[in-house]
Every structure is written in structure tokens, then in C-alpha cells.
Design an enzyme around this catalytic site. Structure first.
Site, short mmCIF file in Angstrom:
data_model
loop_
_atom_site.label_atom_id
_atom_site.label_comp_id
_atom_site.label_asym_id
_atom_site.label_seq_id
_atom_site.Cartn_x
_atom_site.Cartn_y
_atom_site.Cartn_z
N GLU A 149 0.85 -1.19 0.00
CA GLU A 149 0.00 0.00 0.00
C GLU A 149 0.89 1.24 0.00
O GLU A 149 1.84 1.33 0.79
CB GLU A 149 -0.91 0.00 1.23
CG GLU A 149 -1.78 1.24 1.37
CD GLU A 149 -2.68 1.20 2.60
OE1 GLU A 149 -3.13 0.08 2.96
OE2 GLU A 149 -2.92 2.26 3.20
N GLU A 154 -2.67 11.35 3.24
CA GLU A 154 -3.70 11.15 4.26
C GLU A 154 -3.65 12.34 5.21
O GLU A 154 -2.58 12.89 5.48
CB GLU A 154 -3.45 9.87 5.06
CG GLU A 154 -3.63 8.59 4.31
CD GLU A 154 -3.42 7.39 5.20
OE1 GLU A 154 -4.41 6.77 5.60
OE2 GLU A 154 -2.24 7.10 5.51
#
Length: 270
Positions: A149, A154
């Protein structure tokens, strides 16, 4: 808003590390130096392009103790004003008390390496968690985190002036993931659009915010297997609550919107 004329100045300035307000740009498109546009969505049409994106739905917490139910309703995911709009709402749906959306390019756009870039205005508030990221296309077979990932951007609402760029893989996932935050020099990220990108090449991944390189990862910088030499797909989502951001509180204002001006994937020029 997301025009190729605007992209031109943006690409030139990103290559130098400067910041530009692309809404005021008006010159022809140029590619970032060394890169060629391979795939993009400018979100200029009337609806979400389902030939490019697959909405994911459900409300099982998504492995993060999230509180929302992801839907594919226009209340939660739509295109308008030149933006993809992902909207988190406080409402009962599917046994949950919040709704939002999550879309992916799995099965449609899966690439190994490239420059992945999006211009995003994030939402704000405690418990609000927007993300722009890549997931290994073999997740169904290899499982997570063996699939890999790459979190391009974020933000958690309690850190309004920080975004995070992170890798998850076998031996370094969840709260042991390897990454770095990038602090905004002035104000909060939710105040305006910013350009978030990774340049992913063999055995190296580099993170950028508004053209500023702030993190680099290589096989010798992770604490387990390097699993980033195979196809990945793009995900955009807006979570509510979860183990990392915590839950909304009395000060959290809903609805909140994540606005995505464009997503562009470039390949190395030959």
C-alpha cells in the site's frame, strides 16, 4: 476548474518546487519534465466516469474501525463544478450513523511505476480522514499488507496542518507503517487546494506536496519485504472515524467534502 491550460503552469512550477494557484493559470499544457501523461480524469463531465472508477460500498469498518457506510449515491459521490465531490454526511444508513464514498480504479487502471498526482481540497474536522492512495492489484490473492500500500496523502482532522505519506508492507503495516508527515508552512490544508504526488520507480518511491519532495523510500529503508514492483490501482476515499483519527466530536461539522480537481498518472518519457 480542472483544465489542461491550468495544468501547464502547475506542472512547470511543480518541477521547480514552487507553488502556483492553478485556478488562475491560462497557458497550454506541458508535461512534468521527464514524464508523459498516461491516464487521467479531469472530472469535467456531468457524472462520475464509471469506465474509469469503481465505487466500493459497505459499512464493516474497512479494517480501521471506521464509522461510515460507503455508498455510490450522488449524495456521497458525484461530479460537479469541475471536481469530484466525495461528501461525508451524518445520517443513518446501512446500520451506520455516517455515510461517505470510496472509489477505485481496480480492474480498469492498474500500473507498475509512474507519477501519480492529484489536486485536492481536503475537508476538516475531528474524525474526518481523507486519503489518496494506491493498493496492490494482487490484494485478492496476496492479501494485505503483502500486496503493498502506498499512501500518497492522508490527513486526520486533529492535525489540520499535516499530511502523511506512508508505505505499508509485510513487517511494516498499520501503526508500524513507514512514512513521514509534511507540515504546511502557513494555515491549514483544508483552506485551499494542494497537489499531492508520488513518483514511483524501480526500488524507489518519492513523495511530493506542491512540488516539495519530503519523503523517499527504498528497499533498505523498510523493515520487511519490499513489495512495490508490480501493478497497483488508485483509491480516493473520505472516512469518518477510525482507530487513527478517532471519532467525530461535538465540534465536528458535517457534511464535509473532499474536492478532487483531477487525478493524473504519468509514465517515464522514453
Amino acid at each position: 476548474m480542472s483544465t489542461f491550460r491550468a495544468a501547464a503552469v502547475l506542472a512547470v512550477f511543480l518541477s521547480t518546487g514552487a507553488v502556483v494557484n492553478a485556478q488562475t493559470a491560462n497557458v497550454p499544457l506541458t508535461q512534468p519534465p521527464g514524464w508523459v501523461l498516461d491516464w487521467n480524469d479531469e472530472f469535467d463531465g456531468p457524472t462520475l466516469d464509471r469506465t474509469k472508477w469503481v465505487p466500493e460500498t459497505g459499512g464493516d469498518g474497512w479494517g480501521n474501525e471506521e464509522l461510515e457506510f460507503y455508498t455510490d449515491r450522488p449524495e456521497n459521490v458525484r461530479v460537479g463544478g469541475g471536481n469530484l465531490v466525495i461528501e461525508a454526511r451524518k445520517e443513518d444508513h446501512g446500520g451506520r450513523h455516517y455515510t461517505s464514498a470510496r472509489i477505485k480504479t481496480a480492474g480498469k487502471v492498474e500500473r507498475t511505476y509512474g507519477r501519480y498526482e492529484a489536486r485536492i481540497k481536503i475537508p476538516r474536522g475531528q474524525g474526518i480522514w481523507p486519503a489518496f492512495w494506491l493498493l496492490g492489484a494482487d490484494v485478492g490473492k496476496a492479501g494485505w499488507p503483502r500486496c503493498g500500500e502506498i499512501d500518497i496523502m492522508e490527513n486526520i482532522g486533529r492535525e489540520p496542518d499535516f499530511v502523511h505519506g506512508t508505505l505499508h508492507g509485510p513487517g511494516y503495516s498499520g501503526d508500524k507503517a513507514i512514512g513521514k508527515p509534511q507540515r504546511l508552512e502557513k494555515g491549514n490544508y483544508a483552506d485551499d487546494y494542494h497537489v499531492y504526488a508520488v513518483e514511483w520507480e524501480p526500488r524507489e518511491i518519492r513523495w511530493y506536496r506542491d512540488g516539495i519532495l519530503y519523503h523517499t523510500a527504498r528497499p533498505d529503508t523498510v523493515t520487511g519485504d519490499w513489495v512495490f514492483e508490480h501493478p497497483f490501482f488508485v483509491i480516493l476515499n473520505l472516512a469518518v472515524g477510525g482507530a487513527w483519527p478517532g471519532n467525530p466530536d461535538a465540534a465536528t461539522v458535517l457534511p464535509q467534502q473532499m474536492l478532487v480537481d483531477y487525478v493524473r498518472v504519468y509514465r517515464r518519457a522514453r
